[in-house]
Design a protein around this motif. Structure first.
Motif, PDB file in Angstrom:
ATOM      1  N   VAL A  70      64.383 143.866 -13.816  1.00 44.99           N
ATOM      2  CA  VAL A  70      63.468 144.774 -14.521  1.00 44.99           C
ATOM      3  C   VAL A  70      64.253 145.811 -15.325  1.00 44.99           C
ATOM      4  CG1 VAL A  70      61.767 146.615 -14.200  1.00 44.99           C
ATOM      5  CG2 VAL A  70      61.536 144.472 -12.934  1.00 44.99           C
ATOM      6  N   VAL A  71      65.248 146.434 -14.695  1.00 44.44           N
ATOM      7  CA  VAL A  71      66.023 147.468 -15.374  1.00 44.44           C
ATOM      8  C   VAL A  71      66.829 146.872 -16.523  1.00 44.44           C
ATOM      9  CG1 VAL A  71      67.844 149.189 -15.105  1.00 44.44           C
ATOM     10  CG2 VAL A  71      66.118 148.925 -13.324  1.00 44.44           C
ATOM     11  N   LEU A  72      67.400 145.696 -16.311  1.00 43.46           N
ATOM     12  CA  LEU A  72      68.219 145.077 -17.356  1.00 43.46           C
ATOM     13  C   LEU A  72      67.387 144.580 -18.537  1.00 43.46           C
ATOM     14  CD1 LEU A  72      70.801 143.108 -15.208  1.00 43.46           C
ATOM     15  CD2 LEU A  72      71.297 144.987 -16.784  1.00 43.46           C
ATOM     16  N   GLU A  73      66.078 144.485 -18.345  1.00 41.74           N
ATOM     17  CA  GLU A  73      65.218 144.047 -19.443  1.00 41.74           C
ATOM     18  C   GLU A  73      64.664 145.201 -20.264  1.00 41.74           C
ATOM     19  OE1 GLU A  73      62.517 141.576 -17.309  1.00 41.74           O
ATOM     20  OE2 GLU A  73      63.941 139.909 -17.164  1.00 41.74           O
ATOM     21  N   LYS A  74      64.980 146.430 -19.889  1.00 40.67           N
ATOM     22  CA  LYS A  74      64.622 147.558 -20.739  1.00 40.67           C
ATOM     23  C   LYS A  74      65.403 147.452 -22.049  1.00 40.67           C
ATOM     24  CE  LYS A  74      63.367 150.679 -16.982  1.00 40.67           C
ATOM     25  NZ  LYS A  74      63.620 151.978 -16.303  1.00 40.67           N
ATOM     26  N   PRO A  75      64.802 147.839 -23.180  1.00 36.29           N
ATOM     27  CA  PRO A  75      65.377 147.514 -24.488  1.00 36.29           C
ATOM     28  C   PRO A  75      66.857 147.820 -24.654  1.00 36.29           C
ATOM     29  CG  PRO A  75      63.192 148.415 -24.767  1.00 36.29           C
ATOM     30  CD  PRO A  75      63.501 148.511 -23.294  1.00 36.29           C
ATOM     31  N   ILE A  76      67.295 149.043 -24.327  1.00 40.32           N
ATOM     32  CA  ILE A  76      68.703 149.367 -24.566  1.00 40.32           C
ATOM     33  C   ILE A  76      69.620 148.597 -23.633  1.00 40.32           C
ATOM     34  CG2 ILE A  76      68.702 151.384 -23.025  1.00 40.32           C
ATOM     35  CD1 ILE A  76      70.609 152.695 -25.138  1.00 40.32           C
ATOM     36  N   ASN A  77      69.185 148.381 -22.391  1.00 41.73           N
ATOM     37  CA  ASN A  77      70.013 147.615 -21.457  1.00 41.73           C
ATOM     38  C   ASN A  77      70.045 146.138 -21.833  1.00 41.73           C
ATOM     39  OD1 ASN A  77      70.511 149.943 -19.951  1.00 41.73           O
ATOM     40  ND2 ASN A  77      68.734 149.601 -18.627  1.00 41.73           N
ATOM     41  N   TRP A  78      68.945 145.632 -22.378  1.00 40.17           N
ATOM     42  CA  TRP A  78      68.928 144.253 -22.855  1.00 40.17           C
ATOM     43  C   TRP A  78      69.936 144.080 -23.987  1.00 40.17           C
ATOM     44  CZ3 TRP A  78      67.865 141.874 -27.550  1.00 40.17           C
ATOM     45  CH2 TRP A  78      67.718 140.476 -27.507  1.00 40.17           C
ATOM     46  N   ILE A  79      69.978 145.043 -24.897  1.00 42.77           N
ATOM     47  CA  ILE A  79      70.907 144.968 -26.025  1.00 42.77           C
ATOM     48  C   ILE A  79      72.358 145.088 -25.553  1.00 42.77           C
ATOM     49  CG2 ILE A  79      71.686 146.163 -28.122  1.00 42.77           C
ATOM     50  CD1 ILE A  79      68.727 146.989 -28.537  1.00 42.77           C
ATOM     51  N   LEU A  80      72.627 146.024 -24.638  1.00 38.71           N
ATOM     52  CA  LEU A  80      73.999 146.311 -24.229  1.00 38.71           C
ATOM     53  C   LEU A  80      74.558 145.285 -23.256  1.00 38.71           C
ATOM     54  CD1 LEU A  80      73.830 150.183 -23.691  1.00 38.71           C
ATOM     55  CD2 LEU A  80      74.897 148.958 -25.602  1.00 38.71           C
ATOM     56  N   PHE A  81      73.721 144.740 -22.379  1.00 42.35           N
ATOM     57  CA  PHE A  81      74.230 143.917 -21.287  1.00 42.35           C
ATOM     58  C   PHE A  81      73.548 142.559 -21.147  1.00 42.35           C
ATOM     59  CE2 PHE A  81      74.402 148.417 -19.841  1.00 42.35           C
ATOM     60  CZ  PHE A  81      75.784 148.584 -19.889  1.00 42.35           C
ATOM     61  N   ASN A  82      72.209 142.563 -21.112  1.00 41.67           N
ATOM     62  CA  ASN A  82      71.479 141.371 -20.707  1.00 41.67           C
ATOM     63  C   ASN A  82      71.696 140.203 -21.668  1.00 41.67           C
ATOM     64  OD1 ASN A  82      69.527 139.542 -19.717  1.00 41.67           O
ATOM     65  ND2 ASN A  82      68.182 141.204 -19.090  1.00 41.67           N
ATOM     66  N   TYR A  83      71.517 140.456 -22.932  1.00 43.63           N
ATOM     67  CA  TYR A  83      71.636 139.363 -23.899  1.00 43.63           C
ATOM     68  C   TYR A  83      73.055 138.808 -23.928  1.00 43.63           C
ATOM     69  CZ  TYR A  83      71.393 136.686 -28.206  1.00 43.63           C
ATOM     70  OH  TYR A  83      71.450 135.677 -29.122  1.00 43.63           O
ATOM     71  N   TYR A  84      74.053 139.704 -23.853  1.00 40.55           N
ATOM     72  CA  TYR A  84      75.449 139.256 -23.873  1.00 40.55           C
ATOM     73  C   TYR A  84      75.757 138.364 -22.677  1.00 40.55           C
ATOM     74  CZ  TYR A  84      80.499 139.361 -23.263  1.00 40.55           C
ATOM     75  OH  TYR A  84      81.804 138.995 -23.058  1.00 40.55           O
ATOM     76  N   LEU A  85      75.355 138.795 -21.471  1.00 38.57           N
ATOM     77  CA  LEU A  85      75.622 137.991 -20.285  1.00 38.57           C
ATOM     78  C   LEU A  85      74.885 136.655 -20.339  1.00 38.57           C
ATOM     79  CD1 LEU A  85      75.577 140.698 -17.464  1.00 38.57           C
ATOM     80  CD2 LEU A  85      77.535 139.341 -18.219  1.00 38.57           C
ATOM     81  N   THR A  86      73.682 136.678 -20.898  1.00 35.49           N
ATOM     82  CA  THR A  86      72.939 135.427 -21.047  1.00 35.49           C
ATOM     83  C   THR A  86      73.692 134.449 -21.941  1.00 35.49           C
ATOM     84  OG1 THR A  86      70.844 136.620 -20.794  1.00 35.49           O
ATOM     85  CG2 THR A  86      70.733 134.408 -21.743  1.00 35.49           C
ATOM     86  N   THR A  87      74.236 134.942 -23.039  1.00 29.74           N
ATOM     87  CA  THR A  87      75.001 134.060 -23.938  1.00 29.74           C
ATOM     88  C   THR A  87      76.277 133.560 -23.273  1.00 29.74           C
ATOM     89  OG1 THR A  87      76.127 135.944 -24.992  1.00 29.74           O
ATOM     90  CG2 THR A  87      74.080 135.165 -26.007  1.00 29.74           C
ATOM     91  N   CYS A  88      76.885 134.367 -22.414  1.00 29.12           N
ATOM     92  CA  CYS A  88      78.070 133.914 -21.675  1.00 29.12           C
ATOM     93  C   CYS A  88      77.710 132.781 -20.722  1.00 29.12           C
ATOM     94  CB  CYS A  88      78.687 135.073 -20.895  1.00 29.12           C
ATOM     95  SG  CYS A  88      79.508 136.321 -21.910  1.00 29.12           S
TER      96      CYS A  88
END
Length: 374
Positions: A219-237
């Motif tokens: 839930v926290v990682l899906e907040k917009p700024i956290n998604w941009i900074l962390f979530n999307y990058y880790l997903t692509t990895c």
């Protein structure tokens, strides 16, 4: 019990920097106070980099990467797969010249991490100075080796970890053995300890920045700024790793669908939970959350978390469960982010996490009998 309660898990902590030590019994608390003093020392985060997300982002770029030479070993698994282990044998040390009795630390990196992560290299350098041997458990398919079966890894399934622990123990049965896990590696280690109790050759464990409750982390990682900074990058990895092994994985999985995931939760829904046979991703996330297994841990285990870690929100850290287990201690800092814990004006050589690691492994290996006699 709680010792040195300064930061809270809910209110403002801007002017409070001394860790909170939560231990389930007086004995473990006294042991830590005497042999691991960093758990009660004031932690001063780097002034120009105190915010949790900034600490998380900058640590890999700020801290040096010590030079470590490994010996690689590939071991087979019961299902026909293989696991890559990187050994640092420390044969040149004079503190433990007998390799058969040399204390050994099994290191577990994070979600997409390998033996080349800076935090792993720092642990090895501190272990080298103490005379200890290290071996790094690289999850299947992340360290350059081929996947021999259509299976990778997850935080809930501990079979590969148990294979590795038994392999290391069988190779050096006279050597005392510990484990240290970081982020997802810490979650995996906690889940193993909760399942096995005392039926493990490990004498102790250290866990850093574990995600305690996976639903809340998502839930926290899906907040917009956290998604941009962390979530999307880790997903692509994660997707890049799947793409590297596409030839064997696409025999059982819809890889095109997996590659469309935009978050870790979507990736787990489309791939991880399916791979390990869960009825739904919710079932997987509950099984992967180590907060449910704290009460079952039966060896000395020290866990370091920062309250401002976006990967593991402070309000889900299992404080009450830890208070009920004499084998578990939590060290909670107001700041530090996720695997950050930067301190000092220019924190290139050492972090607070490094200090905790060094002191605790030395305490268990050199004074562990005090714990077991308490």
């Amino acid at each position: 019990m709680c010792c040195d309660i300064t930061p809270t898990l809910s209110g403002s902590v801007l002017n409070e920097k001394k860790p909170q030590l939560v231990a389930g019994g007086d004995a473990f608390c006294r042991f830590l106070r005497e042999h691991c003093p960093a758990v009660t020392e004031t932690y001063y985060p780097t002034l120009w980099c105190w915010e949790g997300r900034l600490q998380t982002l900058l640590r890999p770029f700020i801290t040096v990467k010590p030079l470590v030479h490994y010996n690689n070993e590939l071991i087979k698994t019961a299902d026909g797969g293989q696991i890559s282990l990187d050994w640092f044998n420390n044969d040149g040390n004079t503190l433990y010249p007998d390799a058969s009795a040399r204390p050994t630390i099994l290191l577990l990196p994070g979600l997409t991490g390998t033996s080349r992560e800076s935090y792993i290299l720092h642990m090895i350098k501190y272990s080298e100075g103490l005379g200890y041997r290290c071996v790094v458990f690289n999850n299947r398919g992340v360290s350059g080796e081929d996947l021999l079966t259509p299976r990778t890894y997850c935080a809930a399934n501990t079979e590969d970890l148990e294979t590795v622990i038994q392999h290391v123990h069988n190779r050096y049965p006279e050597a005392p053995l510990m484990a240290a896990g970081v982020s997802m590696g810490g979650m995996l280690l906690l889940n193993h300890l909760g399942k096995t109790g005392r039926q493990t050759p490990l004498r102790g464990a250290a866990v850093f920045s574990a995600g305690w409750e996976v639903f809340e982390s998502a839930v926290v990682l899906e907040k917009p700024i956290n998604w941009i900074l962390f979530n999307y990058y880790l997903t692509t990895c994660l997707q890049a790793s799947i793409q590297r092994h596409r030839a064997i994985l696409e025999k059982q999985f819809d890889i095109d669908n997996v590659m469309k995931a935009k978050s870790i939760r979507e990736f787990d829904t489309r791939f991880t939970s399916v791979m390990f046979g869960y009825p739904s991703n919710d079932h997987y996330y509950r099984d992967a959350s180590p907060c449910h297994r704290v009460k079952s841990i039966e060896i000395p285990t020290l866990c370091l978390n920062a309250v401002d870690d976006v990967f593991s929100p402070g309000h889900v850290i299992p404080v009450e469960s830890a208070k009920q287990n004499p084998n578990v201690a939590l060290v909670l800092t107001s700041y530090g982010g996720h695997i950050g814990f930067l301190e000092g004006l220019w924190p290139r050589q050492q972090t607070y996490m490094d200090r905790i690691f060094k002191q605790f492994v030395e305490a268990v290996f050199e004074h562990g009998d005090e714990i077991y006699s308490m």
